[in-house]
Design a protein around this motif. Structure first.
Motif, short mmCIF file in Angstrom:
data_model
loop_
_atom_site.label_atom_id
_atom_site.label_comp_id
_atom_site.label_asym_id
_atom_site.label_seq_id
_atom_site.Cartn_x
_atom_site.Cartn_y
_atom_site.Cartn_z
N LEU A 33 -11.34 -8.89 6.23
CA LEU A 33 -12.06 -7.76 6.47
C LEU A 33 -12.43 -6.72 5.22
N GLY A 34 -12.23 -7.24 4.08
CA GLY A 34 -12.57 -6.15 2.86
C GLY A 34 -11.31 -5.61 2.36
N ARG A 35 -11.79 -4.26 2.06
CA ARG A 35 -10.73 -3.25 1.66
C ARG A 35 -9.82 -2.85 3.22
N SER A 36 -8.73 -2.39 2.62
CA SER A 36 -7.77 -2.01 3.82
C SER A 36 -8.07 -0.81 4.11
N GLY A 37 -8.37 0.28 3.30
CA GLY A 37 -8.60 1.47 3.51
C GLY A 37 -7.17 2.35 3.77
N GLU A 38 -7.27 3.47 4.31
CA GLU A 38 -6.23 4.48 4.44
C GLU A 38 -5.29 3.89 5.60
N ILE A 39 -3.72 3.91 5.57
CA ILE A 39 -3.22 3.39 6.79
C ILE A 39 -3.11 4.41 7.90
N ALA A 40 -2.93 5.66 6.96
CA ALA A 40 -2.86 6.83 8.01
C ALA A 40 -3.89 6.82 8.96
N GLN A 41 -5.22 6.49 8.47
CA GLN A 41 -6.44 6.42 9.39
C GLN A 41 -6.31 5.53 10.49
N ALA A 42 -5.79 4.36 9.76
CA ALA A 42 -5.78 3.06 10.77
C ALA A 42 -4.57 3.26 11.88
N ARG A 43 -3.80 3.90 11.61
CA ARG A 43 -2.43 4.27 12.62
C ARG A 43 -3.23 5.19 13.47
N ALA A 44 -3.90 6.48 12.98
CA ALA A 44 -4.61 7.23 14.14
C ALA A 44 -5.67 6.69 14.88
N ALA A 45 -6.32 5.85 14.25
CA ALA A 45 -7.46 5.02 15.17
C ALA A 45 -6.96 4.16 16.22
N ARG A 46 -5.82 3.41 15.76
CA ARG A 46 -5.02 2.63 16.76
C ARG A 46 -4.61 3.50 17.97
N VAL A 101 2.67 -3.96 11.84
CA VAL A 101 1.71 -4.32 10.73
C VAL A 101 1.55 -2.94 10.12
N LEU A 102 1.44 -1.85 10.91
CA LEU A 102 1.15 -0.49 10.36
C LEU A 102 2.29 0.25 10.00
N ASP A 103 3.28 -0.81 9.70
CA ASP A 103 4.78 0.08 9.43
C ASP A 103 4.63 0.25 7.68
N SER A 104 3.93 -0.42 7.01
CA SER A 104 3.84 -0.51 5.74
C SER A 104 2.60 -0.86 5.02
N GLU A 105 2.08 -0.37 3.84
CA GLU A 105 0.93 -0.47 3.28
C GLU A 105 0.73 -2.18 3.01
N ALA A 106 1.76 -2.79 2.49
CA ALA A 106 1.75 -4.13 2.24
C ALA A 106 1.36 -5.01 3.50
N SER A 107 2.24 -4.64 4.50
CA SER A 107 1.88 -5.42 5.61
C SER A 107 0.46 -5.24 6.47
N TRP A 108 0.09 -3.98 6.25
CA TRP A 108 -1.59 -3.65 6.66
C TRP A 108 -2.38 -4.46 5.62
N ARG A 109 -2.06 -4.36 4.27
CA ARG A 109 -3.17 -4.99 3.45
C ARG A 109 -3.26 -6.59 3.61
N ALA A 110 -1.96 -7.14 4.06
CA ALA A 110 -1.79 -8.37 4.34
C ALA A 110 -2.44 -8.89 5.41
N TRP A 111 -2.51 -8.02 6.80
CA TRP A 111 -3.19 -8.13 8.01
C TRP A 111 -4.70 -8.37 7.58
N VAL A 112 -5.14 -7.20 6.86
CA VAL A 112 -6.84 -7.27 6.65
C VAL A 112 -7.07 -8.40 5.76
N THR A 113 -6.45 -8.81 4.71
CA THR A 113 -6.51 -10.03 3.93
C THR A 113 -6.68 -11.21 4.66
#
Length: 161
Positions: A40-53, A24-36
């Motif tokens: 969960l509201g806004r998707s935010g920065e994918i780089a932060q999500a990867r680091a947090a994961r 899911v964290l491979d692309s902005e589009a898949s991350w936004r789809a997962w969030v939607t």
């Protein structure tokens, strides 16, 4: 801001879903789809999500050293009760993680040790001793490997006698 007064099971599911989002964290589009899909509201920065994961998974695996998972989590007073809230997906995941930690359930989150799996799972066993994400798949496969290895060792010992 989204108030996060959801149940414990929802927190477990959300954190597990996030921990198991490798593709899911491979692309902005898949991350936004997962969030939607999860509302969960806004998707935010994918780089932060990867680091947090990565930091959360490392924490579960028992990695020593400081881990950083940065996101925005707010504490709101709702009807006089402090409630964690967030305006983005990562904050929602971190708030759920914090609630699990406060409730003493964080140590029940585990990573399957099978090299071809590595999925996060929640250990619901009474004594917290579950090892595999699925005994029917990963556990069975590993036990079969161990049995075959032990059998081969016994057979080679018998052959040399």
């Amino acid at each position: 801001m989204t108030g996060l007064t959801v149940g414990w099971d929802h927190d477990v599911e959300l954190v597990l879903d996030f921990l198991n989002t490798r593709h899911v964290l491979d692309s902005e589009a898949s991350w936004r789809a997962w969030v939607t899909e999860r509302g969960l509201g806004r998707s935010g920065e994918i780089a932060q999500a990867r680091a947090a994961r990565a930091a959360l998974r490392s924490s579960i695996e028992g990695s020593s050293g400081p881990q950083t998972a940065a996101g925005v989590v707010h504490i709101e007073l709702t009807d006089g009760v402090p409630v964690l809230s967030s305006s983005d997906a990562l904050g929602a995941v971190l708030a759920a993680s914090a609630r699990l930690a406060v409730l003493g359930s964080w140590e029940r989150l585990k990573i399957c040790p099978a090299d071809d799996c590595l999925r996060a799972f929640f250990d619901r066993s009474r004594n917290r001793s579950r090892t595999w994400c699925s005994m029917q798949v990963c556990g069975n496969r590993e036990k079969a490997r161990t049995f075959r290895k032990r059998s081969r060792a016994q057979n080679s010992t018998l052959a040399t006698v």
